[in-house]
Design a protein around this motif. Sequence first.
Motif, PDB file in Angstrom:
ATOM      1  N   ALA A 107      76.449  39.149  67.421  1.00 29.22           N
ATOM      2  CA  ALA A 107      77.377  38.129  66.920  1.00 29.22           C
ATOM      3  C   ALA A 107      76.753  37.329  65.781  1.00 29.22           C
ATOM      4  CB  ALA A 107      77.807  37.197  68.048  1.00 29.22           C
ATOM      5  N   GLU A 108      75.442  37.117  65.859  1.00 27.62           N
ATOM      6  CA  GLU A 108      74.753  36.402  64.782  1.00 27.62           C
ATOM      7  C   GLU A 108      74.898  37.181  63.481  1.00 27.62           C
ATOM      8  OE1 GLU A 108      70.852  36.139  66.464  1.00 27.62           O
ATOM      9  OE2 GLU A 108      71.515  34.757  68.037  1.00 27.62           O
ATOM     10  N   TRP A 109      74.620  38.489  63.532  1.00 27.34           N
ATOM     11  CA  TRP A 109      74.700  39.317  62.334  1.00 27.34           C
ATOM     12  C   TRP A 109      76.150  39.538  61.902  1.00 27.34           C
ATOM     13  CZ3 TRP A 109      70.759  39.288  59.470  1.00 27.34           C
ATOM     14  CH2 TRP A 109      69.486  39.252  60.007  1.00 27.34           C
ATOM     15  N   PHE A 110      77.056  39.695  62.852  1.00 27.91           N
ATOM     16  CA  PHE A 110      78.481  39.855  62.527  1.00 27.91           C
ATOM     17  C   PHE A 110      78.992  38.632  61.780  1.00 27.91           C
ATOM     18  CE2 PHE A 110      83.035  39.590  63.858  1.00 27.91           C
ATOM     19  CZ  PHE A 110      83.481  40.747  63.233  1.00 27.91           C
ATOM     20  N   THR A 111      78.606  37.446  62.251  1.00 24.51           N
ATOM     21  CA  THR A 111      79.026  36.201  61.606  1.00 24.51           C
ATOM     22  C   THR A 111      78.404  36.075  60.221  1.00 24.51           C
ATOM     23  OG1 THR A 111      79.237  35.172  63.785  1.00 24.51           O
ATOM     24  CG2 THR A 111      79.191  33.690  61.880  1.00 24.51           C
ATOM     25  N   VAL A 112      77.150  36.460  60.087  1.00 23.66           N
ATOM     26  CA  VAL A 112      76.492  36.434  58.773  1.00 23.66           C
ATOM     27  C   VAL A 112      77.242  37.343  57.795  1.00 23.66           C
ATOM     28  CG1 VAL A 112      74.411  37.185  57.526  1.00 23.66           C
ATOM     29  CG2 VAL A 112      74.195  35.774  59.578  1.00 23.66           C
ATOM     30  N   ILE A 113      77.595  38.533  58.230  1.00 26.90           N
ATOM     31  CA  ILE A 113      78.263  39.489  57.347  1.00 26.90           C
ATOM     32  C   ILE A 113      79.673  39.014  56.992  1.00 26.90           C
ATOM     33  CG2 ILE A 113      79.233  41.836  57.230  1.00 26.90           C
ATOM     34  CD1 ILE A 113      76.729  42.676  58.956  1.00 26.90           C
ATOM     35  N   THR A 114      80.448  38.608  57.987  1.00 19.77           N
ATOM     36  CA  THR A 114      81.832  38.214  57.696  1.00 19.77           C
ATOM     37  C   THR A 114      81.886  36.923  56.884  1.00 19.77           C
ATOM     38  OG1 THR A 114      82.041  37.113  59.855  1.00 19.77           O
ATOM     39  CG2 THR A 114      82.843  39.387  59.677  1.00 19.77           C
ATOM     40  N   THR A 115      81.042  35.965  57.227  1.00 22.34           N
ATOM     41  CA  THR A 115      81.018  34.709  56.475  1.00 22.34           C
ATOM     42  C   THR A 115      80.470  34.952  55.073  1.00 22.34           C
ATOM     43  OG1 THR A 115      80.719  33.479  58.532  1.00 22.34           O
ATOM     44  CG2 THR A 115      80.201  32.321  56.486  1.00 22.34           C
ATOM     45  N   GLY A 116      79.413  35.741  54.978  1.00 17.85           N
ATOM     46  CA  GLY A 116      78.813  36.049  53.683  1.00 17.85           C
ATOM     47  C   GLY A 116      79.742  36.810  52.764  1.00 17.85           C
ATOM     48  N   SER A 117      80.612  37.629  53.332  1.00 21.89           N
ATOM     49  CA  SER A 117      81.528  38.406  52.494  1.00 21.89           C
ATOM     50  C   SER A 117      82.542  37.521  51.779  1.00 21.89           C
ATOM     51  CB  SER A 117      82.254  39.461  53.333  1.00 21.89           C
ATOM     52  OG  SER A 117      83.157  38.844  54.228  1.00 21.89           O
ATOM     53  N   LEU A 118      82.769  36.319  52.292  1.00 24.54           N
ATOM     54  CA  LEU A 118      83.726  35.406  51.666  1.00 24.54           C
ATOM     55  C   LEU A 118      83.076  34.442  50.669  1.00 24.54           C
ATOM     56  CD1 LEU A 118      85.886  34.575  54.811  1.00 24.54           C
ATOM     57  CD2 LEU A 118      86.432  36.139  52.940  1.00 24.54           C
ATOM     58  N   ILE A 119      81.752  34.404  50.620  1.00 21.58           N
ATOM     59  CA  ILE A 119      81.054  33.468  49.734  1.00 21.58           C
ATOM     60  C   ILE A 119      81.428  33.675  48.253  1.00 21.58           C
ATOM     61  CG2 ILE A 119      78.765  32.754  48.866  1.00 21.58           C
ATOM     62  CD1 ILE A 119      79.415  31.612  51.641  1.00 21.58           C
ATOM     63  N   PRO A 120      81.479  34.908  47.737  1.00 20.68           N
ATOM     64  CA  PRO A 120      81.870  35.063  46.323  1.00 20.68           C
ATOM     65  C   PRO A 120      83.254  34.470  46.029  1.00 20.68           C
ATOM     66  CG  PRO A 120      80.905  37.094  47.137  1.00 20.68           C
ATOM     67  CD  PRO A 120      81.082  36.193  48.328  1.00 20.68           C
ATOM     68  N   LEU A 121      84.200  34.682  46.921  1.00 21.33           N
ATOM     69  CA  LEU A 121      85.536  34.110  46.739  1.00 21.33           C
ATOM     70  C   LEU A 121      85.488  32.581  46.790  1.00 21.33           C
ATOM     71  CD1 LEU A 121      88.593  34.479  46.449  1.00 21.33           C
ATOM     72  CD2 LEU A 121      88.712  34.620  48.950  1.00 21.33           C
TER      73      LEU A 121
END
Length: 163
Positions: A107-121
């Motif tokens: 869940a830590e890594w899943f949250t990092v990936i999903t949250t990080g994927s929205l950072i450029p936007l």
Amino acid sequence: MKQTPKHESRHSVGLRVIAIYEVVKTVGLILVAIAAFHLNRTQNFEHLVHWLEHLSLADSNGLRWKLVNLLEDMGPSKFVAVGIVALAYAAIFAVEGIGLWLRKSWAEWFTVITTGSLIPLEIYETLHHFGWLKLATLVGNVVIIIYLVHVALQSRKSNAHTS
């Protein structure tokens, strides 16, 4: 009785705070989805637009009229798509929140990936349509990513030392 290192209990609090934040986002998006599905009906949509047009507020910045124009541009049919997208994000946030609450390393890594994927936007939106809430969301999400990467890497180190 198994003893937990001090840093693990400290991280438990941080993970719980993030998990609660994810659940709050989940509930908010479910409410958005319910409203969107409700506005799909032409009668409900027209009632909301009429109500907003006749709302007697001191409207110095025209926000109410921007909302009326946005709603009229979208029309009632597009609210089904809004509801589906809101439910999809709610499901993602629910998985993140439950996984973090249960202290699952995935869940830590899943949250990092999903949250990080929205950072450029979020960066684009903050730079091109600045708002303090957008900036706060961007900063908050970057802090969450850094924290979760730190926790995940620290957990990996402590697991390597105990093996």
